[in-house]
Write a protein that holds these residues in place. Structure first.
Motif, PDB file in Angstrom:
ATOM      1  N   LEU A   5       0.710  -1.121  -0.022  1.00 17.98           N
ATOM      2  CA  LEU A   5      -0.180  -0.219  -0.071  1.00 17.98           C
ATOM      3  C   LEU A   5       1.047   1.383   0.109  1.00 17.98           C
ATOM      4  N   LEU A   6       2.427   0.989   0.045  1.00 16.47           N
ATOM      5  CA  LEU A   6       3.440   2.109   0.100  1.00 16.47           C
ATOM      6  C   LEU A   6       2.206   3.215   1.263  1.00 16.47           C
ATOM      7  N   PRO A   7       2.489   3.028   2.727  1.00 11.94           N
ATOM      8  CA  PRO A   7       1.483   4.006   2.952  1.00 11.94           C
ATOM      9  C   PRO A   7       2.497   5.332   3.784  1.00 11.94           C
ATOM     10  N   PRO A   8       2.746   6.302   3.785  1.00 13.43           N
ATOM     11  CA  PRO A   8       3.386   7.345   4.144  1.00 13.43           C
ATOM     12  C   PRO A   8       3.710   7.303   5.396  1.00 13.43           C
ATOM     13  N   PRO A   9       6.139   7.258   5.387  1.00 17.43           N
ATOM     14  CA  PRO A   9       5.441   7.745   6.501  1.00 17.43           C
ATOM     15  C   PRO A   9       5.675   8.568   7.214  1.00 17.43           C
ATOM     16  N   VAL A  10       5.232   8.480   8.652  1.00 15.19           N
ATOM     17  CA  VAL A  10       4.536   9.653   9.860  1.00 15.19           C
ATOM     18  C   VAL A  10       5.987  10.976   9.228  1.00 15.19           C
ATOM     19  N   GLN A  11       5.755  12.229   9.141  1.00 16.83           N
ATOM     20  CA  GLN A  11       6.263  13.219   9.334  1.00 16.83           C
ATOM     21  C   GLN A  11       6.255  13.900  10.791  1.00 16.83           C
ATOM     22  N   THR A  12       7.736  13.882  11.180  1.00 20.99           N
ATOM     23  CA  THR A  12       8.739  15.049  12.022  1.00 20.99           C
ATOM     24  C   THR A  12       8.141  16.095  11.880  1.00 20.99           C
ATOM     25  N   SER A  13       8.459  16.984  13.303  1.00 21.93           N
ATOM     26  CA  SER A  13       8.136  18.120  13.225  1.00 21.93           C
ATOM     27  C   SER A  13       9.081  19.115  12.410  1.00 21.93           C
ATOM     28  N   ASP A  14      10.597  18.246  13.244  1.00 16.93           N
ATOM     29  CA  ASP A  14      11.664  18.885  12.737  1.00 16.93           C
ATOM     30  C   ASP A  14      11.840  18.917  11.353  1.00 16.93           C
ATOM     31  N   GLU A  15      11.200  18.137  10.447  1.00 11.41           N
ATOM     32  CA  GLU A  15      11.362  18.349   8.712  1.00 11.41           C
ATOM     33  C   GLU A  15      10.139  18.685   8.556  1.00 11.41           C
ATOM     34  N   ASP A  16       9.118  19.250   8.915  1.00 18.37           N
ATOM     35  CA  ASP A  16       8.144  19.654   8.250  1.00 18.37           C
ATOM     36  C   ASP A  16       8.195  21.735   7.978  1.00 18.37           C
ATOM     37  N   HIS A  71     -12.990  12.156  -0.382  1.00 18.84           N
ATOM     38  CA  HIS A  71     -13.627  11.241  -1.210  1.00 18.84           C
ATOM     39  C   HIS A  71     -13.821  10.622  -2.115  1.00 18.84           C
ATOM     40  N   CYS A  72     -12.831   9.475  -1.161  1.00 22.90           N
ATOM     41  CA  CYS A  72     -12.485   8.708  -1.334  1.00 22.90           C
ATOM     42  C   CYS A  72     -10.853   8.298  -1.603  1.00 22.90           C
ATOM     43  N   GLY A  73     -10.614   9.235  -2.144  1.00 21.12           N
ATOM     44  CA  GLY A  73      -9.939   8.199  -3.146  1.00 21.12           C
ATOM     45  C   GLY A  73      -8.589   7.338  -2.362  1.00 21.12           C
ATOM     46  N   TRP A  74      -8.103   6.632  -3.304  1.00 23.91           N
ATOM     47  CA  TRP A  74      -7.245   5.462  -3.065  1.00 23.91           C
ATOM     48  C   TRP A  74      -6.503   6.524  -1.900  1.00 23.91           C
ATOM     49  N   SER A  75      -5.347   7.198  -1.784  1.00 23.47           N
ATOM     50  CA  SER A  75      -4.131   7.498  -0.745  1.00 23.47           C
ATOM     51  C   SER A  75      -4.714   7.952   0.304  1.00 23.47           C
ATOM     52  N   SER A  76      -6.108   8.789  -0.186  1.00 20.87           N
ATOM     53  CA  SER A  76      -6.373   9.273   1.052  1.00 20.87           C
ATOM     54  C   SER A  76      -6.896   7.847   1.750  1.00 20.87           C
ATOM     55  N   LEU A  77      -7.887   6.913   1.433  1.00 27.31           N
ATOM     56  CA  LEU A  77      -8.054   6.313   2.357  1.00 27.31           C
ATOM     57  C   LEU A  77      -7.647   4.947   2.682  1.00 27.31           C
ATOM     58  N   ILE A  78      -6.131   4.877   2.259  1.00 23.44           N
ATOM     59  CA  ILE A  78      -5.076   4.373   2.723  1.00 23.44           C
ATOM     60  C   ILE A  78      -4.257   5.138   4.308  1.00 23.44           C
ATOM     61  N   GLU A  79      -3.949   6.549   4.206  1.00 21.60           N
ATOM     62  CA  GLU A  79      -4.361   7.500   5.277  1.00 21.60           C
ATOM     63  C   GLU A  79      -4.667   7.308   6.420  1.00 21.60           C
ATOM     64  N   ALA A  80      -6.144   7.674   6.497  1.00 21.05           N
ATOM     65  CA  ALA A  80      -7.465   7.549   7.699  1.00 21.05           C
ATOM     66  C   ALA A  80      -7.381   6.271   7.792  1.00 21.05           C
ATOM     67  N   LEU A  81      -6.510   4.527   7.196  1.00 22.33           N
ATOM     68  CA  LEU A  81      -6.963   3.532   8.014  1.00 22.33           C
ATOM     69  C   LEU A  81      -5.551   3.364   8.325  1.00 22.33           C
ATOM     70  N   GLN A  82      -4.650   3.862   7.828  1.00 20.28           N
ATOM     71  CA  GLN A  82      -3.201   3.611   8.839  1.00 20.28           C
ATOM     72  C   GLN A  82      -3.585   4.347  10.478  1.00 20.28           C
ATOM     73  N   TYR A  83      -4.970   5.380  10.771  1.00 21.72           N
ATOM     74  CA  TYR A  83      -4.628   6.034  12.212  1.00 21.72           C
ATOM     75  C   TYR A  83      -6.107   5.583  12.450  1.00 21.72           C
ATOM     76  N   GLY A  84      -6.386   4.189  11.800  1.00 20.74           N
ATOM     77  CA  GLY A  84      -7.493   3.859  12.517  1.00 20.74           C
ATOM     78  C   GLY A  84      -8.918   4.991  12.583  1.00 20.74           C
ATOM     79  N   ARG A  85      -9.199   5.917  11.892  1.00 20.77           N
ATOM     80  CA  ARG A  85     -10.141   6.765  11.301  1.00 20.77           C
ATOM     81  C   ARG A  85     -11.542   6.138  10.060  1.00 20.77           C
ATOM     82  N   PRO A  86     -12.498   5.731  11.333  1.00 22.46           N
ATOM     83  CA  PRO A  86     -13.848   5.051  10.648  1.00 22.46           C
ATOM     84  C   PRO A  86     -13.913   6.694   9.285  1.00 22.46           C
ATOM     85  N   PHE A  90      -2.517  -1.632   7.759  1.00 22.07           N
ATOM     86  CA  PHE A  90      -2.846  -0.693   7.126  1.00 22.07           C
ATOM     87  C   PHE A  90      -1.539   0.416   7.231  1.00 22.07           C
ATOM     88  N   ARG A  91      -1.027   0.041   8.492  1.00 21.20           N
ATOM     89  CA  ARG A  91       0.312   0.611   9.029  1.00 21.20           C
ATOM     90  C   ARG A  91       1.216  -0.664   9.314  1.00 21.20           C
TER      91      ARG A  91
END
Length: 472
Positions: A253-264, A370-385, A451-452
């Motif tokens: 699923l290529l789940p994106p790595p969680v950003q850390t604040s110091d690289e943001d 809107h249920c784009g595939w990338s958005s759904l992957i990110e949501a379920l990575q964090y267990g958000r319904p 997912f994560r």
């Protein structure tokens, strides 16, 4: 050859050429990073403005990843600054395809000069496989859609398509196709089917259909990489291989790595957002975001806003004006008094927002998407319904696949696609706080681990790189 060199795979040079949409470029860049981590040289090809807008390559990989800029030709009806789908309204995207086809000479020159071992490309450049074949360069498709969507759309292999009557009418897309060998309710709703036939099967300003592009690029590849995994789409991946008569290798699923604040670099934004989220009750905030390409009519926009007002829950709404809407005259406006009436309970955020960090925050209880595939992957990575409100492309099929598992799809008029504020408010409350919505909240949490699971998805990507090594 000595024994050590026999066991060590040679270092390859692999080119990647995604379609001009960030929903494609970002997963392609993740694939590029995985390939580079295995020590191979990567050339990531796009246009100058798109390359400037990509996230920075990790420092340890910069020696291996070259960002290749090929200028996008000027095309009539395409604004000068437009180099990605997010830069133009949907009806102008065919002109972006004309400009994309104008990259043929630049790509051909690159392939001749640099002779990569493999070129991994997207659905659009129907002209690319013949060039690569002539130069003896291996060819892979990387599909950023999920496997069930591609199975629904059908086969690209002539020996398979000859067995089935072509689907040319919208009503043929409102039922599961005859080639599904297992029970499934996967199909489009009438209002979506009309758009699919118009968008996929009807020639556009570029002079061809999008399905012709898909058929040409997929027939011209030797392997079919796809952003999926066997744990969620095993039977679909098997069917996809049968339908296309090509080896299908999932990338995970290529789940994106969680950003850390110091690289943001937008850290100031996050501190303000976090301060607001910290004040909200745990699990009650509705996060609302529809990506960078959805253009709602003023009427749809009003229903969405008034539905959020009606639901009574705190909400964080990312409302970025599309870059192609520069003036105020052609942009949608919030209903009169909306911000005053929801002040303190809702926050409308009009600049960039760190979606993953917001989804990770404990106050977020649901994602209106809107249920784009990338958005759904990110949501379920964090267990958000999910409260699902699909608008275009594959989003309706994704919503059908996950409806009642990890959330619900907002009910709409099946012919017009119209939804009401009442239905939206009811769906939001059901998924986020009502007792009857607990199975959806639990379902989203159950998928979180899968997912994560970075190791699992990295293993999939390793298998893809091993395929490239083996046949490169």
């Amino acid at each position: 050859m000595n024994s050590t060199s026999a066991t060590k795979p040679q270092k390859l040079h692999i080119g990647l050429f995604p379609w001009l949409a960030f929903g494609h470029m970002i997963p392609f860049l993740e694939v590029a990073k995985h390939i580079a981590r295995r020590g191979h040289k990567v050339s990531f090809i796009s246009t100058p403005r798109n390359i400037q807008r990509l996230s920075k390559i990790p420092q340890n990989l910069t020696p291996l990843i070259t960002l290749v800029q090929i200028p996008l030709p000027r095309v009539e009806n395409l604004p000068e600054y437009a180099e990605a789908t997010m830069d133009v309204p949907i009806d102008v995207i065919p002109y972006l395809k004309i400009a994309h086809d104008g990259l043929e000479n630049g790509i051909s020159e690159f392939l001749q000069t640099h002779a990569p071992d493999w070129i991994i490309y997207d659905f659009a450049p129907y002209w690319l496989p013949p060039i690569a074949i002539k130069l003896g360069i291996k060819r892979a498709i990387f599909c950023t859609f999920n496997a069930s969507t591609m199975c629904f759309l059908g086969s690209t292999a002539p020996e398979v398509t000859s067995r089935y009557a072509p689907r040319t009418k919208p009503e043929q897309y409102t039922v599961p196709p005859e080639w599904f060998p297992f029970p499934s309710k996967l199909c489009f709703k009438p209002f979506e089917a009309k758009r699919v036939v118009d968008g996929l099967m009807t020639p556009n300003a570029s002079g061809m259909t999008d399905w012709f592009r898909v058929e040409s690029t997929y027939q011209g590849c030797q392997v079919y990489f796809i952003r999926s995994c066997r744990e969620i789409e095993g039977e679909w991946l098997d069917l996809l291989q049968d339908l296309n008569q090509k080896p299908v290798v999932p990338t995970g699923l290529l789940p994106p790595p969680v950003q850390t604040s110091d690289e943001d670099q937008h850290d100031n934004s996050w501190s303000r957002i976090a301060e607001w989220l910290d004040k909200q009750k745990k699990g009650e905030v509705v996060y609302v975001a529809f990506g960078s390409e959805i253009n709602l009519s003023q009427e749809e926009f009003n229903e969405l806003a008034l539905g959020l007002e009606l639901c009574g829950l705190p909400f964080f709404w990312v409302l970025r004006k599309p870059s192609h809407r520069s003036g105020d005259g052609d942009t949608v406006k919030l209903p009169d008094g909306f911000e005053d009436r929801t002040n303190g309970r809702g926050l409308v955020w009009t600049t960039w927002a760190p979606q993953q960090k917001i989804l990770a925050h404990e106050s977020v209880g649901g994602f209106l998407s809107h249920c784009g595939w990338s958005s759904l992957i990110e949501a379920l990575q964090y267990g958000r319904p999910l409260i699902m409100l699909p608008f275009m492309y594959d989003q309706g099929l994704i919503a059908r696949l996950w409806n009642k598992k990890t959330g619900i799809e907002v009910s709409r008029d099946e012919e017009s696609g119209w939804f009401t504020r009442d239905e939206l408010a009811r769906s939001v409350n059901l998924v986020v706080v009502h007792e009857e919505g607990k199975p959806y909240r639990d379902g989203a949490k159950e998928y979180r681990e899968l997912f994560r699971d970075k190791e699992l998805h990295d293993r999939y990507m390793d298998e893809c790189v091993e395929y490239l090594e083996r046949y490169g």
